[in-house]
Design a protein around this motif. Structure first.
Motif, mmCIF file in Angstrom:
data_model
loop_
_atom_site.group_PDB
_atom_site.id
_atom_site.type_symbol
_atom_site.label_atom_id
_atom_site.label_comp_id
_atom_site.label_asym_id
_atom_site.label_seq_id
_atom_site.Cartn_x
_atom_site.Cartn_y
_atom_site.Cartn_z
ATOM 1 N N VAL A 7 14.997 29.050 -88.848
ATOM 2 C CA VAL A 7 16.415 29.243 -88.561
ATOM 3 C C VAL A 7 16.615 30.584 -87.868
ATOM 4 N N ALA A 8 17.415 30.605 -86.809
ATOM 5 C CA ALA A 8 17.787 31.853 -86.132
ATOM 6 C C ALA A 8 19.270 32.097 -86.359
ATOM 7 N N VAL A 9 19.609 33.268 -86.882
ATOM 8 C CA VAL A 9 21.000 33.673 -87.083
ATOM 9 C C VAL A 9 21.341 34.677 -85.996
ATOM 10 N N PRO A 35 23.855 48.993 -88.282
ATOM 11 C CA PRO A 35 23.208 48.108 -87.299
ATOM 12 C C PRO A 35 21.794 47.746 -87.733
ATOM 13 N N THR A 36 21.454 46.484 -87.561
ATOM 14 C CA THR A 36 20.111 46.023 -87.916
ATOM 15 C C THR A 36 19.095 46.651 -86.978
ATOM 16 N N GLU A 37 18.081 47.276 -87.540
ATOM 17 C CA GLU A 37 17.068 47.967 -86.746
ATOM 18 C C GLU A 37 15.949 47.002 -86.390
ATOM 19 N N GLY A 38 16.143 46.292 -85.300
ATOM 20 C CA GLY A 38 15.137 45.335 -84.862
ATOM 21 C C GLY A 38 15.250 44.027 -85.627
ATOM 22 N N PRO A 39 14.617 42.986 -85.122
ATOM 23 C CA PRO A 39 14.682 41.682 -85.789
ATOM 24 C C PRO A 39 13.981 41.712 -87.147
ATOM 25 N N ARG A 40 14.567 40.994 -88.096
ATOM 26 C CA ARG A 40 13.988 40.884 -89.426
ATOM 27 C C ARG A 40 13.732 39.424 -89.746
ATOM 28 N N LEU A 41 12.724 39.187 -90.536
ATOM 29 C CA LEU A 41 12.363 37.817 -90.898
ATOM 30 C C LEU A 41 12.362 37.696 -92.411
ATOM 31 N N TYR A 42 13.127 36.744 -92.915
ATOM 32 C CA TYR A 42 13.194 36.466 -94.346
ATOM 33 C C TYR A 42 12.551 35.099 -94.596
ATOM 34 N N ARG A 43 11.832 34.982 -95.711
ATOM 35 C CA ARG A 43 11.136 33.733 -96.001
ATOM 36 C C ARG A 43 11.452 33.256 -97.427
ATOM 37 N N PRO A 44 12.661 32.778 -97.657
ATOM 38 C CA PRO A 44 12.992 32.262 -98.989
ATOM 39 C C PRO A 44 12.555 30.809 -99.146
ATOM 40 N N ALA A 45 12.458 30.379 -100.392
ATOM 41 C CA ALA A 45 12.242 28.968 -100.720
ATOM 42 C C ALA A 45 13.541 28.428 -101.298
ATOM 43 N N VAL A 46 13.930 27.243 -100.874
ATOM 44 C CA VAL A 46 15.204 26.659 -101.280
ATOM 45 C C VAL A 46 14.963 25.290 -101.887
ATOM 46 N N LEU A 47 15.664 25.012 -102.978
ATOM 47 C CA LEU A 47 15.610 23.700 -103.617
ATOM 48 C C LEU A 47 16.841 22.907 -103.211
ATOM 49 N N ARG A 58 15.544 34.242 -89.222
ATOM 50 C CA ARG A 58 15.408 35.380 -88.323
ATOM 51 C C ARG A 58 16.760 36.031 -88.079
ATOM 52 N N ASP A 59 16.802 37.347 -88.192
ATOM 53 C CA ASP A 59 18.041 38.118 -88.063
ATOM 54 C C ASP A 59 17.769 39.369 -87.251
ATOM 55 N N GLY A 60 18.746 39.785 -86.451
ATOM 56 C CA GLY A 60 18.591 41.031 -85.713
ATOM 57 C C GLY A 60 19.608 41.157 -84.612
ATOM 58 N N ASP A 61 19.842 42.409 -84.180
ATOM 59 C CA ASP A 61 20.804 42.686 -83.117
ATOM 60 C C ASP A 61 20.129 43.216 -81.861
ATOM 61 N N VAL A 62 19.377 44.314 -82.028
ATOM 62 C CA VAL A 62 18.991 45.098 -80.865
ATOM 63 C C VAL A 62 17.968 44.415 -79.974
ATOM 64 N N ALA A 63 17.237 43.429 -80.487
ATOM 65 C CA ALA A 63 16.234 42.785 -79.650
ATOM 66 C C ALA A 63 16.818 41.670 -78.800
ATOM 67 N N GLY A 64 18.088 41.360 -79.039
ATOM 68 C CA GLY A 64 18.743 40.300 -78.291
ATOM 69 C C GLY A 64 19.496 40.864 -77.101
ATOM 70 N N PRO A 65 20.466 40.122 -76.588
ATOM 71 C CA PRO A 65 21.225 40.567 -75.431
ATOM 72 C C PRO A 65 22.162 41.704 -75.799
ATOM 73 N N SER A 66 22.769 42.329 -74.780
ATOM 74 C CA SER A 66 23.712 43.410 -75.022
ATOM 75 C C SER A 66 24.981 42.833 -75.631
ATOM 76 N N PRO A 67 25.836 43.693 -76.245
ATOM 77 C CA PRO A 67 26.988 43.196 -76.982
ATOM 78 C C PRO A 67 27.988 42.385 -76.177
ATOM 79 N N SER A 68 28.036 42.530 -74.873
ATOM 80 C CA SER A 68 28.999 41.781 -74.083
ATOM 81 C C SER A 68 28.391 40.472 -73.621
ATOM 82 N N PRO A 69 29.220 39.407 -73.441
ATOM 83 C CA PRO A 69 28.677 38.134 -72.977
ATOM 84 C C PRO A 69 27.900 38.253 -71.678
ATOM 85 N N GLY A 70 28.351 39.151 -70.789
ATOM 86 C CA GLY A 70 27.659 39.332 -69.526
ATOM 87 C C GLY A 70 26.248 39.841 -69.705
ATOM 88 N N GLY A 71 25.983 40.480 -70.865
ATOM 89 C CA GLY A 71 24.661 41.014 -71.115
ATOM 90 C C GLY A 71 23.605 39.943 -71.260
#
Length: 203
Positions: A7-9, A35-47, A58-71
């Motif tokens: 899953v990518a958030v 601000p999230t410092e780079g992408p993070r990966l969580y690995r939970p188990a769900v019932l 997968r979670d993160g801000d800075v490794a993706g596009p810039s904050p504006s849609p044009g980015g």
């Protein structure tokens, strides 16, 4: 018997992606935004419904596009974000920020463009966060939900990470939708059809 799900958030900085994930996994909420410092990966188990599933969130801000849609135009290294092999997407926006909604719109388009030919269409759930600030929202919920469901053909849900409202439901429904993605129906229809009670527990 269960399985695994990637899953990518995604969403603009500050919309509450990490807060949603932390509420789901740990039941806590950071009062101050960091601000999230780079992408993070969580690995939970769900019932879910008696079966165990291993999630990779997968979670993160800075490794993706810039904050504006044009980015998004500068976001060329899509492999770093695993858009091509992700099983399901959560696209988060702030219900008080029209710019963050435009950002999600651009993200959805980019996901469609980078999906390999012949690959199964990954379910996309658009999530309006900060429902606790309902009085400050930029548009009516019904209109936005109709646009996303009918125009974008994605699932739609609103939540409040701050008060842990609909956070568990978000991941439960995304998981149920992804598990039935092989059926001959559109992902949006499958996602909306999954909005019925199910037992989902974090292990």
């Amino acid at each position: 018997m269960g399985g695994s799900l990637r899953v990518a958030v995604l969403g603009a900085p500050g919309v509450g992606k990490t807060a949603i994930i932390r509420q789901f996994l740990f039941g806590d909420y950071p009062e101050r935004h960091r601000p999230t410092e780079g992408p993070r990966l969580y690995r939970p188990a769900v019932l879910l419904d008696g079966a165990v599933y291993d999630l990779s969130i997968r979670d993160g801000d800075v490794a993706g596009p810039s904050p504006s849609p044009g980015g998004l135009e500068e976001w060329t290294d899509t492999k770093d974000w695993s858009l091509q092999d992700t099983d399901a997407f959560v696209l988060v926006y702030d219900i008080c920020s029209p710019d963050s909604f435009d950002y999600v719109k651009a993200l959805r388009q980019r996901i469609a463009e980078t999906r390999p030919a012949g690959a199964p269409e990954a379910p996309i759930l658009v999530v309006g966060n900060k429902r606790d600030r309902q009085r400050l929202r930029f548009g009516p919920r019904r209109a936005l939900a109709a646009l996303v469901r009918r125009g974008w053909r994605c699932g739609y849900l609103e939540c409040s990470a701050k008060y842990n409202w609909h956070v568990l439901r978000l991941f439960r429904e995304l998981l149920r939708c992804a598990l039935v993605r092989a059926r001959p129906a559109h992902p949006a229809l499958r996602l909306q059809g999954a909005l019925h009670p199910a037992r989902c527990t974090l292990m």
